[in-house]
Design a protein around this motif. Structure first.
Motif, PDB file in Angstrom:
ATOM      1  N   ASP A 127       0.604  17.075  -2.468  1.00 51.49           N
ATOM      2  CA  ASP A 127       1.967  16.717  -2.902  1.00 51.49           C
ATOM      3  C   ASP A 127       2.962  16.988  -1.774  1.00 51.49           C
ATOM      4  O   ASP A 127       3.858  16.182  -1.498  1.00 51.49           O
ATOM      5  N   THR A 128       2.814  18.142  -1.127  1.00 50.00           N
ATOM      6  CA  THR A 128       3.741  18.535  -0.056  1.00 50.00           C
ATOM      7  C   THR A 128       3.767  17.476   1.044  1.00 50.00           C
ATOM      8  O   THR A 128       4.840  17.070   1.518  1.00 50.00           O
ATOM      9  N   ILE A 129       2.592  17.020   1.438  1.00 52.20           N
ATOM     10  CA  ILE A 129       2.521  16.057   2.551  1.00 52.20           C
ATOM     11  C   ILE A 129       3.113  14.708   2.123  1.00 52.20           C
ATOM     12  O   ILE A 129       3.902  14.099   2.854  1.00 52.20           O
ATOM     13  N   GLU A 131       0.854  -1.208   0.000  1.00 52.13           N
ATOM     14  CA  GLU A 131       0.000   0.000   0.000  1.00 52.13           C
ATOM     15  C   GLU A 131       0.886   1.253   0.000  1.00 52.13           C
ATOM     16  O   GLU A 131       0.657   2.226  -0.740  1.00 52.13           O
ATOM     17  N   LEU A 132       1.943   1.207   0.812  1.00 51.38           N
ATOM     18  CA  LEU A 132       2.911   2.314   0.864  1.00 51.38           C
ATOM     19  C   LEU A 132       3.630   2.451  -0.485  1.00 51.38           C
ATOM     20  O   LEU A 132       3.811   3.561  -1.004  1.00 51.38           O
ATOM     21  N   ALA A 169       8.081  11.016   2.221  1.00 54.40           N
ATOM     22  CA  ALA A 169       9.151  10.291   1.513  1.00 54.40           C
ATOM     23  C   ALA A 169      10.523  10.830   1.905  1.00 54.40           C
ATOM     24  O   ALA A 169      11.504  10.076   2.019  1.00 54.40           O
ATOM     25  N   LYS A 170      10.605  12.149   2.123  1.00 62.99           N
ATOM     26  CA  LYS A 170      11.898  12.738   2.505  1.00 62.99           C
ATOM     27  C   LYS A 170      12.280  12.347   3.934  1.00 62.99           C
ATOM     28  O   LYS A 170      13.463  12.341   4.275  1.00 62.99           O
ATOM     29  N   LEU A 190       2.491  10.062   6.657  1.00 60.51           N
ATOM     30  CA  LEU A 190       2.336  11.216   5.750  1.00 60.51           C
ATOM     31  C   LEU A 190       2.219  10.740   4.293  1.00 60.51           C
ATOM     32  O   LEU A 190       1.398  11.253   3.520  1.00 60.51           O
ATOM     33  N   ILE A 191       3.050   9.762   3.932  1.00 62.60           N
ATOM     34  CA  ILE A 191       2.986   9.248   2.552  1.00 62.60           C
ATOM     35  C   ILE A 191       1.581   8.709   2.274  1.00 62.60           C
ATOM     36  O   ILE A 191       0.984   8.981   1.227  1.00 62.60           O
TER      37      ILE A 191
END
Ligand code: SR1
Ligand code: MG
Length: 401
Positions: free
Chosen positions: A334-336, A206-207, A341-342, A379-380
């Motif tokens: 997109d930001t979240i 899922e991730l 990911a970062k 968050l992803i």
């Protein structure tokens, strides 16, 4: 690049001596190689008598963090100096001055910002920077809006996209952020105590779907000229001043990648506060400051971005009712997602952050790592359905025991 060779400290001094008007005749210059990043040489050249100083930043033809076995284009020095010039035109108070760029030497000569400190260190020392959210909100809003199709002539923008094609540095991001952390890659690096958490990330399909969608955006969405590596090690700061440095990963990509990078690094420091042992109340207080800053970064960005759009949108279709709201809602999502990911890549990928790695006690470090992974993966997964920045704060708080 036939004249290229990596400078020694003595050569850096000789070069600096030749910069017209920089240092008094006959000055006894002092050089220190201060590059603590992953990729470049950075010489700080100063004259103790006049107090004058300058920075020489030189790319080496490989990734310094790994060594000569990882060749890396010197063209990144051109990308960096051209991006700095554009960002400097849009945000003169938020960027270092560029004095010269020498293509043959892959060398940029720029303002010395030693009266500032690297923001990562500032946060590790638990400093507070009340002006930061406004400063970075302005940097993000101006650099992203004015380099996008909203503000530019679309034909000129396509030429800019071409000038900032940055395949080798983009590949680093594509691999290290959007691939390696989700598989048993030899590039990964993590403490043995974390293996179960890392293996569950490798198995979480899922991730992986969400990461594949973020990766697709990074690969294909040429929305604006990004900084491309906007972590807190790319920010020099002091209480009344913020300077964004190091845009060698610049390319045309999705705006949320830059905004997410800032938020991710505030949250990595939030997780790293596990390693601080004051009273629980003091830790909670500093963490509250970090979460307030996360929220303020987004709101300062959004407010300014909408104002720029209302005043400067060049594209007639950008004025279509409802378009701005949908665009901004997509940027938040997109930001979240990118912020998540970062975060994840800094825990078990190739390149980590000192906020967490510097925690000496292995059990405490493990708690910080698990917290960062819990926040990052949440968050992803939330990204595509998120409606408000407050959801980021809720995710961080509910992951914190
Ligand atoms: C091999 S470079 C590793 C990381 O350092 C840079 O700052 C980027 O974040 C890159 O992913
Ligand atoms: Mg860098």
């Amino acid at each position: 690049m036939s004249n290229y060779h990596a400078f020694t400290e003595a050569e850096a001094i000789e070069y600096a001596r030749g910069i017209e008007g920089m240092f008094p005749e006959g000055a006894q210059l002092v050089s220190r190689e201060i590059g603590d990043g992953n990729l470049n040489l950075v010489f700080h050249i100063s004259d103790p008598v006049s107090g004058r100083s300058v920075i020489l930043k030189q790319a080496v033809p490989y990734a310094k963090v790994v060594g000569e076995s990882w060749p890396l284009t010197l063209d990144r020095a051109r990308i960096e100096s051209e991006a700095l010039i554009i960002q400097g035109r849009l945000c003169p108070d938020l960027t270092p001055k560029v004095y010269a760029y020498e293509p043959d030497l892959a060398l940029t000569v720029m303002e010395d910002l030693s009266d500032h400190i690297i923001m990562r260190r500032g946060l590790m020392e638990r400093n507070r920077y009340p002006l930061f959210a406004g400063h970075i909100g302005e940097f993000l809003a101006k650099t992203l809006f004015f380099t996008s199709d909203l503000a530019m002539n679309q034909q000129e923008k396509k030429l800019q996209v071409k000038a900032f094609i940055n395949p080798e540095l983009c590949k680093i991001t594509e691999d290290l952020i959007f691939d390696d952390p989700y598989t048993d890659s030899p590039n990964n690096s993590f403490d043995v105590h974390l293996r179960d958490a890392v293996e569950s990330i490798w198995a979480d399909t899922e991730l992986h779907l969400e990461v594949a969608l973020l990766r697709e955006k990074f690969l294909t969405k040429a929305q604006a000229l990004l900084h491309g590596d906007l972590h807190t090690g790319s920010i020099f700061i002091k209480p009344d001043s913020t300077k964004v440095i190091d845009p060698e990963f610049a390319y045309y990509g999705p705006m949320g990648f830059d905004i997410g990078a800032v938020i991710a690094n505030l949250l990595l420091n939030y997780a790293g506060q596990e390693g601080w042992s004051p009273s629980d109340a003091d830790r909670a207080d500093y963490r509250r400051y970090l979460l307030d800053t996360v929220r303020d970064v987004w709101t300062e960005f959004e407010t300014r971005f909408r104002a720029l759009w209302n005043e400067h949108a060049a594209d007639r279709m950008a004025k279509t009712p409802g378009y701005q709201d949908l665009y901004v809602a997509g940027l938040l999502q997109d930001t979240i997602g990118f912020a998540g990911a970062k975060m994840v890549r800094r825990i078990h990928g190739l390149s980590h952050v000192a906020d967490i790695d510097r925690i000496e006690d292995a059990a405490v470090r493990e708690r910080a790592q698990r917290l960062a992974l819990a926040i990052g993966t949440a968050l992803i997964k939330r990204g595509r359905s998120a409606r408000s920045i407050d959801e980021v704060l809720d995710i961080a708080l509910s992951a914190t025991k």
